[in-house]
Design a protein around this motif. Structure first.
Motif, PDB file in Angstrom:
ATOM      1  N   MET A   1       0.841  -1.199   0.000  1.00  0.00           N
ATOM      2  CA  MET A   1       0.000   0.000   0.000  1.00  0.00           C
ATOM      3  C   MET A   1       0.872   1.244   0.000  1.00  0.00           C
ATOM      4  SD  MET A   1      -3.149  -1.002  -0.014  1.00  0.00           S
ATOM      5  CE  MET A   1      -4.014   0.459   0.552  1.00  0.00           C
ATOM      6  N   SER A   2       0.435   2.279  -0.682  1.00  0.00           N
ATOM      7  CA  SER A   2       1.183   3.520  -0.717  1.00  0.00           C
ATOM      8  C   SER A   2       1.062   4.236   0.620  1.00  0.00           C
ATOM      9  CB  SER A   2       0.666   4.419  -1.840  1.00  0.00           C
ATOM     10  OG  SER A   2       0.825   3.782  -3.087  1.00  0.00           O
ATOM     11  N   SER A   3       2.120   4.958   0.984  1.00  0.00           N
ATOM     12  CA  SER A   3       2.155   5.626   2.285  1.00  0.00           C
ATOM     13  C   SER A   3       1.698   7.075   2.201  1.00  0.00           C
ATOM     14  CB  SER A   3       3.585   5.569   2.842  1.00  0.00           C
ATOM     15  OG  SER A   3       4.493   6.189   1.953  1.00  0.00           O
ATOM     16  N   TYR A   4       1.062   7.466   1.106  1.00  0.00           N
ATOM     17  CA  TYR A   4       0.643   8.844   0.930  1.00  0.00           C
ATOM     18  C   TYR A   4      -0.775   8.860   0.371  1.00  0.00           C
ATOM     19  CZ  TYR A   4       1.689   7.652  -3.882  1.00  0.00           C
ATOM     20  OH  TYR A   4       1.708   7.024  -5.111  1.00  0.00           O
ATOM     21  N   GLU A   5      -1.430   9.979   0.538  1.00  0.00           N
ATOM     22  CA  GLU A   5      -2.750  10.170  -0.058  1.00  0.00           C
ATOM     23  C   GLU A   5      -2.607  11.113  -1.241  1.00  0.00           C
ATOM     24  OE1 GLU A   5      -5.555  11.470   2.806  1.00  0.00           O
ATOM     25  OE2 GLU A   5      -5.369   9.670   4.064  1.00  0.00           O
ATOM     26  N   ARG A   6      -3.394  10.880  -2.268  1.00  0.00           N
ATOM     27  CA  ARG A   6      -3.290  11.693  -3.467  1.00  0.00           C
ATOM     28  C   ARG A   6      -4.666  11.829  -4.107  1.00  0.00           C
ATOM     29  NH1 ARG A   6      -2.077  10.998  -9.262  1.00  0.00           N
ATOM     30  NH2 ARG A   6      -0.649  12.639  -9.937  1.00  0.00           N
ATOM     31  N   GLU A   7      -5.067  13.061  -4.318  1.00  0.00           N
ATOM     32  CA  GLU A   7      -6.297  13.300  -5.072  1.00  0.00           C
ATOM     33  C   GLU A   7      -5.935  13.349  -6.546  1.00  0.00           C
ATOM     34  OE1 GLU A   7      -9.931  16.573  -5.394  1.00  0.00           O
ATOM     35  OE2 GLU A   7      -8.491  16.635  -3.732  1.00  0.00           O
ATOM     36  N   ARG A   8      -6.505  12.460  -7.322  1.00  0.00           N
ATOM     37  CA  ARG A   8      -6.143  12.364  -8.732  1.00  0.00           C
ATOM     38  C   ARG A   8      -6.533  13.642  -9.465  1.00  0.00           C
ATOM     39  NH1 ARG A   8      -8.226   7.464  -9.819  1.00  0.00           N
ATOM     40  NH2 ARG A   8      -6.252   6.452  -9.372  1.00  0.00           N
ATOM     41  N   PRO A   9      -5.570  14.310 -10.096  1.00  0.00           N
ATOM     42  CA  PRO A   9      -5.892  15.564 -10.790  1.00  0.00           C
ATOM     43  C   PRO A   9      -6.743  15.322 -12.028  1.00  0.00           C
ATOM     44  CG  PRO A   9      -3.624  14.915 -11.243  1.00  0.00           C
ATOM     45  CD  PRO A   9      -4.142  13.965 -10.205  1.00  0.00           C
ATOM     46  N   VAL A  10      -7.554  16.314 -12.372  1.00  0.00           N
ATOM     47  CA  VAL A  10      -8.359  16.235 -13.578  1.00  0.00           C
ATOM     48  C   VAL A  10      -7.542  16.824 -14.720  1.00  0.00           C
ATOM     49  CG1 VAL A  10     -10.478  16.975 -14.728  1.00  0.00           C
ATOM     50  CG2 VAL A  10     -10.510  16.427 -12.284  1.00  0.00           C
ATOM     51  N   ARG A  11      -7.202  16.005 -15.696  1.00  0.00           N
ATOM     52  CA  ARG A  11      -6.418  16.449 -16.839  1.00  0.00           C
ATOM     53  C   ARG A  11      -7.166  16.080 -18.125  1.00  0.00           C
ATOM     54  NH1 ARG A  11      -1.198  17.114 -14.239  1.00  0.00           N
ATOM     55  NH2 ARG A  11      -0.667  15.406 -12.828  1.00  0.00           N
ATOM     56  N   VAL A  12      -6.962  16.885 -19.141  1.00  0.00           N
ATOM     57  CA  VAL A  12      -7.538  16.601 -20.452  1.00  0.00           C
ATOM     58  C   VAL A  12      -6.451  15.997 -21.319  1.00  0.00           C
ATOM     59  CG1 VAL A  12      -8.633  17.569 -22.500  1.00  0.00           C
ATOM     60  CG2 VAL A  12      -9.220  18.454 -20.239  1.00  0.00           C
TER      61      VAL A  12
END
Length: 315
Positions: A1-12
Motif C-alpha cells: 500500500m502507498s504511504s501517501y494520499e493523493r487526489e487524482r488531478p483532472v487532466r484533459v
C-alpha cells in the motif's frame, strides 16, 4: 500500500504527442504544439546507444522550454530493462519539479507500477518534492496486462491513465496481423469487425470503473488522416478520452474527435433542460423533438456536458 494520499488531478488528454527524446529540435516543436500532453520518449523511439544522452535532452527541455498548460511527461524504458532505474532517477533528479506524469511501458501487472511508485516516493522525499505529485500512466501492451487490467487500474494512487498499445499487444497475443494475407486482400484472413474491440472495451471499462483516463495508442500511417480519425472515433464511441499522436498533423484530429461538437453540446443541453422542466412539473418524462426522454436519457447526455466542461467548451 502507498504511504501517501493523493487526489487524482483532472487532466484533459485528447491528444498525447510522442516526441523522441534524442531530438532537441522535435522537443522544442512539441512544446509549441497544440497537444494536450507531450511525452518525451526514452523507449522505442531512441536507440540504445542514444538513451543516456536523450535523458539530458529531456531534462533540458523540461526545465528550459515554455510548455504552457500542457501535461509534461516522459516515457521510461520498461522495468525489465537495464535503463529503467536511471531513466527515473536521473530525469526526476534533474527536472522533477517540471514533470507531471511518467509513462511506464510494457507492464504485466501491478508489480511494475509499484516499483515506479516506490522509486518516485523515495526521490520526492530525497529532493524535497511534494510526495505523490508526479502521476503515472501505463501502457497495456502485453497479454498479462490486459488479463489483469482491473487489478492494475486500482493498484496505485499515482495512476492516472492507461494506454492501449496494440502494436506490442498483437505480438504478445500471437496475432497474424503481419501475414501477407492481411495486405493482399485475402478475405479468409480478414477479421469481421474491429479486431481490437475486445481489448479496447476491456481496458476502457477498467479505466471507467477506477476513475482513470482510457487512451488509445498510435496510428502508424500518419499520411492517412481519415484512417486516424476513424480509429479515434471508434475509441471515443466506446468511452475512450484520447489518443496518441505520432505526428503533429494528428493533433488537430484528436483534439476535435475527443471533444463534443457544438451540435452535440446543444442537443445535450436541450435534452437535459427538457427533462428538468418536466420534473419541475411533476412529470417523469418529456417529449423532445418527437422522442420520449427521461432521467436515464439525461444521464447519457450529462456525460457530453461534463466532457464539454472538461475541454473548456462551456462553463
Amino acid at each position: 500500500m502507498s504511504s501517501y494520499e493523493r487526489e487524482r488531478p483532472v487532466r484533459v488528454r485528447r491528444s498525447e504527442l510522442s516526441t523522441p527524446g534524442h531530438s532537441e529540435k522535435m522537443i522544442a516543436k512539441a512544446a509549441q504544439s497544440d497537444a494536450d500532453m507531450v511525452f518525451l520518449d526514452l523507449e522505442d523511439a531512441v536507440a540504445p546507444s542514444a538513451k543516456v544522452d536523450a535523458r539530458r535532452n529531456i531534462i533540458a527541455g523540461l526545465n528550459e522550454l515554455d510548455w504552457g498548460d500542457k501535461i509534461r511527461s516522459y516515457r521510461i524504458n520498461g522495468v525489465h530493462t537495464q535503463w529503467c532505474c536511471d531513466d527515473i532517477a536521473e530525469v526526476v533528479t534533474g527536472a522533477g519539479a517540471n514533470i507531471d506524469v511518467i509513462m511506464v511501458p510494457k507492464i504485466k501487472g501491478p508489480r511494475e507500477v509499484w516499483f515506479v511508485d516506490d522509486m518516485l516516493t523515495q526521490l520526492e522525499l530525497k529532493l524535497g518534492l511534494e510526495v505523490g505529485r508526479i502521476g503515472i500512466e501505463c501502457l497495456v501492451e502485453e497479454v498479462e496486462a490486459l488479463q489483469t487490467v482491473d487489478e492494475v487500474a486500482r493498484c496505485s494512487p499515482r495512476l492516472e491513465a492507461l494506454t492501449l498499445g496494440v502494436g506490442d499487444l498483437s505480438a504478445s497475443q500471437g496475432m497474424r496481423l503481419g501475414h501477407i494475407g492481411v495486405t493482399d486482400g485475402d478475405a479468409a484472413l480478414r477479421y469481421p469487425g474491429d479486431v481490437w474491440h475486445y481489448a479496447r472495451t476491456r481496458m476502457i471499462v477498467a479505466c471507467r470503473s477506477a476513475g482513470l483516463d482510457a487512451i488509445d495508442g498510435p496510428y502508424a500511417n500518419f499520411a492517412n488522416p481519415d484512417g486516424y480519425e476513424r480509429s479515434a472515433a471508434t475509441f471515443s464511441m466506446l468511452g475512450g478520452v484520447g489518443k496518441w499522436c505520432i505526428h503533429p498533423s494528428q493533433i488537430e484530429v484528436a483534439n476535435r474527435v475527443f471533444a463534443p461538437s457544438t451540435e452535440e453540446i446543444a442537443e445535450a443541453q436541450g435534452v437535459v433542460d427538457a427533462v428538468r422542466a418536466a420534473e419541475a412539473e411533476g412529470q417523469g418524462a418529456a417529449n423532445y423533438k418527437g422522442m420520449m426522454i427521461d432521467a436515464a436519457t439525461t444521464r447519457l447526455f450529462e456525460v457530453t456536458l461534463d466532457r464539454a466542461r472538461q475541454c473548456g467548451l462551456i462553463d
